[in-house]
Design a protein around this motif. Structure first.
Motif, PDB file in Angstrom:
ATOM      1  N   LEU A 122       3.679  10.507   2.678  1.00  0.00           N
ATOM      2  CA  LEU A 122       3.597   9.109   2.268  1.00  0.00           C
ATOM      3  C   LEU A 122       3.375   9.067   0.766  1.00  0.00           C
ATOM      4  O   LEU A 122       2.417   9.655   0.252  1.00  0.00           O
ATOM      5  CB  LEU A 122       2.444   8.409   2.987  1.00  0.00           C
ATOM      6  N   THR A 123       4.258   8.373   0.051  1.00  0.00           N
ATOM      7  CA  THR A 123       4.075   8.208  -1.386  1.00  0.00           C
ATOM      8  C   THR A 123       3.329   6.912  -1.659  1.00  0.00           C
ATOM      9  O   THR A 123       3.319   5.982  -0.834  1.00  0.00           O
ATOM     10  CB  THR A 123       5.422   8.168  -2.129  1.00  0.00           C
ATOM     11  N   ILE A 124       2.741   6.821  -2.833  1.00  0.00           N
ATOM     12  CA  ILE A 124       2.021   5.595  -3.171  1.00  0.00           C
ATOM     13  C   ILE A 124       2.994   4.419  -3.283  1.00  0.00           C
ATOM     14  O   ILE A 124       2.649   3.277  -2.957  1.00  0.00           O
ATOM     15  CB  ILE A 124       1.197   5.784  -4.467  1.00  0.00           C
ATOM     16  N   GLN A 125       4.244   4.678  -3.712  1.00  0.00           N
ATOM     17  CA  GLN A 125       5.227   3.604  -3.762  1.00  0.00           C
ATOM     18  C   GLN A 125       5.534   3.075  -2.359  1.00  0.00           C
ATOM     19  O   GLN A 125       5.560   1.868  -2.134  1.00  0.00           O
ATOM     20  CB  GLN A 125       6.526   4.083  -4.423  1.00  0.00           C
ATOM     21  N   LYS A 126       5.722   3.981  -1.416  1.00  0.00           N
ATOM     22  CA  LYS A 126       6.005   3.569  -0.047  1.00  0.00           C
ATOM     23  C   LYS A 126       4.827   2.795   0.531  1.00  0.00           C
ATOM     24  O   LYS A 126       5.005   1.792   1.238  1.00  0.00           O
ATOM     25  CB  LYS A 126       6.301   4.806   0.811  1.00  0.00           C
ATOM     26  N   PHE A 127       3.620   3.230   0.229  1.00  0.00           N
ATOM     27  CA  PHE A 127       2.432   2.532   0.709  1.00  0.00           C
ATOM     28  C   PHE A 127       2.379   1.105   0.177  1.00  0.00           C
ATOM     29  O   PHE A 127       2.183   0.143   0.940  1.00  0.00           O
ATOM     30  CB  PHE A 127       1.176   3.308   0.292  1.00  0.00           C
ATOM     31  N   LEU A 128       2.570   0.941  -1.134  1.00  0.00           N
ATOM     32  CA  LEU A 128       2.493  -0.398  -1.713  1.00  0.00           C
ATOM     33  C   LEU A 128       3.646  -1.283  -1.234  1.00  0.00           C
ATOM     34  O   LEU A 128       3.456  -2.483  -0.987  1.00  0.00           O
ATOM     35  CB  LEU A 128       2.479  -0.310  -3.240  1.00  0.00           C
ATOM     36  N   GLU A 129       4.813  -0.705  -1.090  1.00  0.00           N
ATOM     37  CA  GLU A 129       5.943  -1.481  -0.571  1.00  0.00           C
ATOM     38  C   GLU A 129       5.706  -1.902   0.877  1.00  0.00           C
ATOM     39  O   GLU A 129       6.117  -2.996   1.288  1.00  0.00           O
ATOM     40  CB  GLU A 129       7.232  -0.672  -0.689  1.00  0.00           C
ATOM     41  N   THR A 130       5.021  -1.070   1.652  1.00  0.00           N
ATOM     42  CA  THR A 130       4.692  -1.432   3.028  1.00  0.00           C
ATOM     43  C   THR A 130       3.644  -2.538   3.053  1.00  0.00           C
ATOM     44  O   THR A 130       3.693  -3.437   3.904  1.00  0.00           O
ATOM     45  CB  THR A 130       4.187  -0.209   3.822  1.00  0.00           C
ATOM     46  N   CYS A 131       2.697  -2.491   2.118  1.00  0.00           N
ATOM     47  CA  CYS A 131       1.759  -3.610   1.980  1.00  0.00           C
ATOM     48  C   CYS A 131       2.512  -4.905   1.720  1.00  0.00           C
ATOM     49  O   CYS A 131       2.213  -5.952   2.311  1.00  0.00           O
ATOM     50  CB  CYS A 131       0.781  -3.347   0.836  1.00  0.00           C
ATOM     51  N   ALA A 132       3.510  -4.826   0.836  1.00  0.00           N
ATOM     52  CA  ALA A 132       4.283  -6.027   0.492  1.00  0.00           C
ATOM     53  C   ALA A 132       5.101  -6.527   1.673  1.00  0.00           C
ATOM     54  O   ALA A 132       5.112  -7.731   1.974  1.00  0.00           O
ATOM     55  CB  ALA A 132       5.186  -5.731  -0.702  1.00  0.00           C
ATOM     56  N   SER A 133       5.797  -5.642   2.366  1.00  0.00           N
ATOM     57  CA  SER A 133       6.632  -6.065   3.496  1.00  0.00           C
ATOM     58  C   SER A 133       5.784  -6.585   4.652  1.00  0.00           C
ATOM     59  O   SER A 133       6.251  -7.386   5.458  1.00  0.00           O
ATOM     60  CB  SER A 133       7.512  -4.911   3.971  1.00  0.00           C
ATOM     61  N   THR A 134       4.536  -6.165   4.706  1.00  0.00           N
ATOM     62  CA  THR A 134       3.642  -6.601   5.776  1.00  0.00           C
ATOM     63  C   THR A 134       2.950  -7.905   5.449  1.00  0.00           C
ATOM     64  O   THR A 134       2.764  -8.770   6.324  1.00  0.00           O
ATOM     65  CB  THR A 134       2.568  -5.524   6.041  1.00  0.00           C
ATOM     66  N   LEU A 135       2.586  -8.104   4.170  1.00  0.00           N
ATOM     67  CA  LEU A 135       1.697  -9.217   3.820  1.00  0.00           C
ATOM     68  C   LEU A 135       2.303 -10.243   2.869  1.00  0.00           C
ATOM     69  O   LEU A 135       2.004 -11.434   2.981  1.00  0.00           O
ATOM     70  CB  LEU A 135       0.414  -8.661   3.192  1.00  0.00           C
ATOM     71  N   ASN A 136       3.112  -9.812   1.897  1.00  0.00           N
ATOM     72  CA  ASN A 136       3.624 -10.771   0.920  1.00  0.00           C
ATOM     73  C   ASN A 136       4.744 -10.125   0.119  1.00  0.00           C
ATOM     74  O   ASN A 136       4.502  -9.326  -0.778  1.00  0.00           O
ATOM     75  CB  ASN A 136       2.500 -11.226  -0.020  1.00  0.00           C
ATOM     76  N   GLU A 137       5.977 -10.509   0.435  1.00  0.00           N
ATOM     77  CA  GLU A 137       7.119  -9.928  -0.274  1.00  0.00           C
ATOM     78  C   GLU A 137       7.326 -10.566  -1.644  1.00  0.00           C
ATOM     79  O   GLU A 137       8.096 -10.045  -2.454  1.00  0.00           O
ATOM     80  CB  GLU A 137       8.377 -10.070   0.584  1.00  0.00           C
ATOM     81  N   ALA A 138       6.622 -11.682  -1.904  1.00  0.00           N
ATOM     82  CA  ALA A 138       6.728 -12.341  -3.207  1.00  0.00           C
ATOM     83  C   ALA A 138       5.754 -11.695  -4.182  1.00  0.00           C
ATOM     84  O   ALA A 138       4.828 -12.323  -4.704  1.00  0.00           O
ATOM     85  CB  ALA A 138       6.443 -13.828  -3.062  1.00  0.00           C
ATOM     86  N   VAL A 139       5.962 -10.426  -4.425  1.00  0.00           N
ATOM     87  CA  VAL A 139       5.089  -9.666  -5.294  1.00  0.00           C
ATOM     88  C   VAL A 139       5.940  -8.695  -6.092  1.00  0.00           C
ATOM     89  O   VAL A 139       6.989  -8.236  -5.612  1.00  0.00           O
ATOM     90  CB  VAL A 139       4.017  -8.908  -4.455  1.00  0.00           C
ATOM     91  N   THR A 140       5.520  -8.397  -7.308  1.00  0.00           N
ATOM     92  CA  THR A 140       6.206  -7.393  -8.122  1.00  0.00           C
ATOM     93  C   THR A 140       5.205  -6.329  -8.542  1.00  0.00           C
ATOM     94  O   THR A 140       4.028  -6.623  -8.775  1.00  0.00           O
ATOM     95  CB  THR A 140       6.837  -8.016  -9.381  1.00  0.00           C
ATOM     96  N   PHE A 141       5.691  -5.098  -8.636  1.00  0.00           N
ATOM     97  CA  PHE A 141       4.835  -3.994  -9.046  1.00  0.00           C
ATOM     98  C   PHE A 141       5.236  -3.531 -10.436  1.00  0.00           C
ATOM     99  O   PHE A 141       6.415  -3.265 -10.697  1.00  0.00           O
ATOM    100  CB  PHE A 141       4.946  -2.833  -8.057  1.00  0.00           C
ATOM    101  N   THR A 142       4.265  -3.435 -11.319  1.00  0.00           N
ATOM    102  CA  THR A 142       4.485  -2.869 -12.644  1.00  0.00           C
ATOM    103  C   THR A 142       3.813  -1.515 -12.691  1.00  0.00           C
ATOM    104  O   THR A 142       2.577  -1.407 -12.616  1.00  0.00           O
ATOM    105  CB  THR A 142       3.898  -3.779 -13.742  1.00  0.00           C
ATOM    106  N   TRP A 143       4.637  -0.464 -12.790  1.00  0.00           N
ATOM    107  CA  TRP A 143       4.124   0.902 -12.736  1.00  0.00           C
ATOM    108  C   TRP A 143       3.719   1.350 -14.138  1.00  0.00           C
ATOM    109  O   TRP A 143       4.528   1.322 -15.070  1.00  0.00           O
ATOM    110  CB  TRP A 143       5.176   1.843 -12.156  1.00  0.00           C
ATOM    111  N   ILE A 144       2.464   1.747 -14.265  1.00  0.00           N
ATOM    112  CA  ILE A 144       1.921   2.138 -15.560  1.00  0.00           C
ATOM    113  C   ILE A 144       1.468   3.598 -15.491  1.00  0.00           C
ATOM    114  O   ILE A 144       0.743   3.981 -14.568  1.00  0.00           O
ATOM    115  CB  ILE A 144       0.742   1.228 -15.955  1.00  0.00           C
ATOM    116  N   PRO A 145       1.879   4.422 -16.454  1.00  0.00           N
ATOM    117  CA  PRO A 145       1.536   5.844 -16.401  1.00  0.00           C
ATOM    118  C   PRO A 145       0.036   6.094 -16.474  1.00  0.00           C
ATOM    119  O   PRO A 145      -0.716   5.317 -17.085  1.00  0.00           O
ATOM    120  CB  PRO A 145       2.254   6.418 -17.635  1.00  0.00           C
ATOM    121  N   ALA A 146      -0.365   7.201 -15.918  1.00  0.00           N
ATOM    122  CA  ALA A 146      -1.784   7.556 -15.854  1.00  0.00           C
ATOM    123  C   ALA A 146      -2.436   7.666 -17.234  1.00  0.00           C
ATOM    124  O   ALA A 146      -3.563   7.178 -17.411  1.00  0.00           O
ATOM    125  CB  ALA A 146      -1.956   8.857 -15.076  1.00  0.00           C
TER     126      ALA A 146
END
Length: 337
Positions: free
Chosen positions: A231-255
């Protein structure tokens, strides 16, 4: 089975009790009565502090099919419990932690045979005297607790080493932040590498398996983490979105940028630990012995619904919306320059 559960009213212990009751086992809980008192009135509640030998002796002269120790932290405390219980139980199940491994964030497919953190005699004596919790000693003390259980119980011991335990009633919020944040919508700060592997286990899956394992012939040490696929963190966050709120955008910021801004992995942005390479805990042994995982969407949805019914108390992990907005704005300005 006739089960004794030490602890049993907070998080994992609570789910273990519920799982045992759903399987119609006879359950006794030994606890102080401070956390969620009256939660399980249908079971036998024995009140006491395991630091007190007189309280522990309330458990003497009863026979148990299994004792499940959910909260042993100091080896001396576990030893006192074993003084009373070792001759009266067929199995002693000790809930340990992935933190017994010194390098668990550097090793892929970490197995149960990996080295544990062990203190010198002098270090252990100093650690035992500390009255406040020290995170740096958590793993080593748990490792010494394991030694106590294995030495005293030998082939009647089960050691469980979970990774991050998540789900409803989690007091740490080390997972809860993400479902609730994604459900709120808008632009969400997403940390580090999209393809970084993450692991966690639903407390209910862990609890059901612990109860199941207690009634089998299996003994020994078991890693317990999930899911059963990468499980990648991207897949996890996308699953959160598909489950709870697809009207969301992710901005990926380097460590490195997040570090410069003082954002702490694990605490400010839970689940995430920045590394250049993946690390993972090998739970194949537990899976072969019956550990199963519910769908990720179920864990996300149930955790979110539970969180919505909590009071507006301070959360144990996660950045505020103001902090998130500030970091996102700084990142955006950097991209524009």
């Amino acid at each position: 089975m006739k089960l004794l559960i030490i602890g049993g009213t907070k998080f994992l212990g609570r789910h273990i009790v519920e799982s045992a009751l759903s399987d119609n086992h006879e359950v006794t809980i030994f606890h102080r009565g401070k956390t969620n008192p009256g939660l399980f009135e249908e079971v036998t509640n024995i009140y006491g502090d395991r630091e007190n030998l007189e309280d522990l002796e309330k458990l003497a002269d009863q026979n148990w099919d299994a004792v499940i120790d959910t909260c042993g932290y100091k080896p001396s405390t576990v030893s006192r419990s074993l003084d009373v219980l070792s001759g009266f139980t067929k199995k002693y199940v000790f809930i340990s932690t992935i933190s017994v491994y010194p390098d668990f964030t550097d090793v892929p497919d970490l197995e149960e045979t990996a080295e544990r953190m062990i203190l010198t005699k002098e270090e252990l004596e100093q650690a035992e005297r500390k009255e406040t919790f020290d995170p740096s000693l958590y793993g080593p003390l748990k490792a010494h607790c394991e030694q106590e259980v294995q030495t005293r119980m030998e082939d009647k011991s089960i050691i469980i080493r979970p990774g991050l335990i998540v789900g409803p009633h989690d007091p740490t919020d080390r997972f809860t932040y993400w479902p609730s944040r994604v459900a709120a919508g808008g632009e969400v700060l997403a940390p580090g590498r999209k393809d970084q592997q993450i692991q966690f286990i639903d407390a209910r899956d862990l609890a059901e398996w612990i109860v199941h394992l207690s009634k089998t012939e299996h003994t020994g040490i078991f890693n317990a983490n999930g899911p059963d696929n990468k499980l990648t963190i991207q897949k996890f966050l996308e699953t959160c979105a598909s489950t709870l709120n697809e009207a969301v955008t992710f901005t990926w910021i380097p460590a490195p940028f997040l570090t410069e801004e003082g954002i702490q992995p694990w605490k400010d942005l839970p689940v995430w630990i920045p590394t250049d390479k993946d690390f993972s805990q090998d739970a194949s042994k537990a899976i072969q012995c019956g550990l199963k995982f519910r769908p990720l969407k179920e864990t996300i949805l149930d955790t979110y619904h539970w969180d919505q019914h909590r009071s507006n108390e301070d959360r144990g992990a996660g950045i505020t919306r103001e902090q998130e907005s500030d970091v996102l704005k700084k990142w955006q300005r950097l991209q524009e320059n």
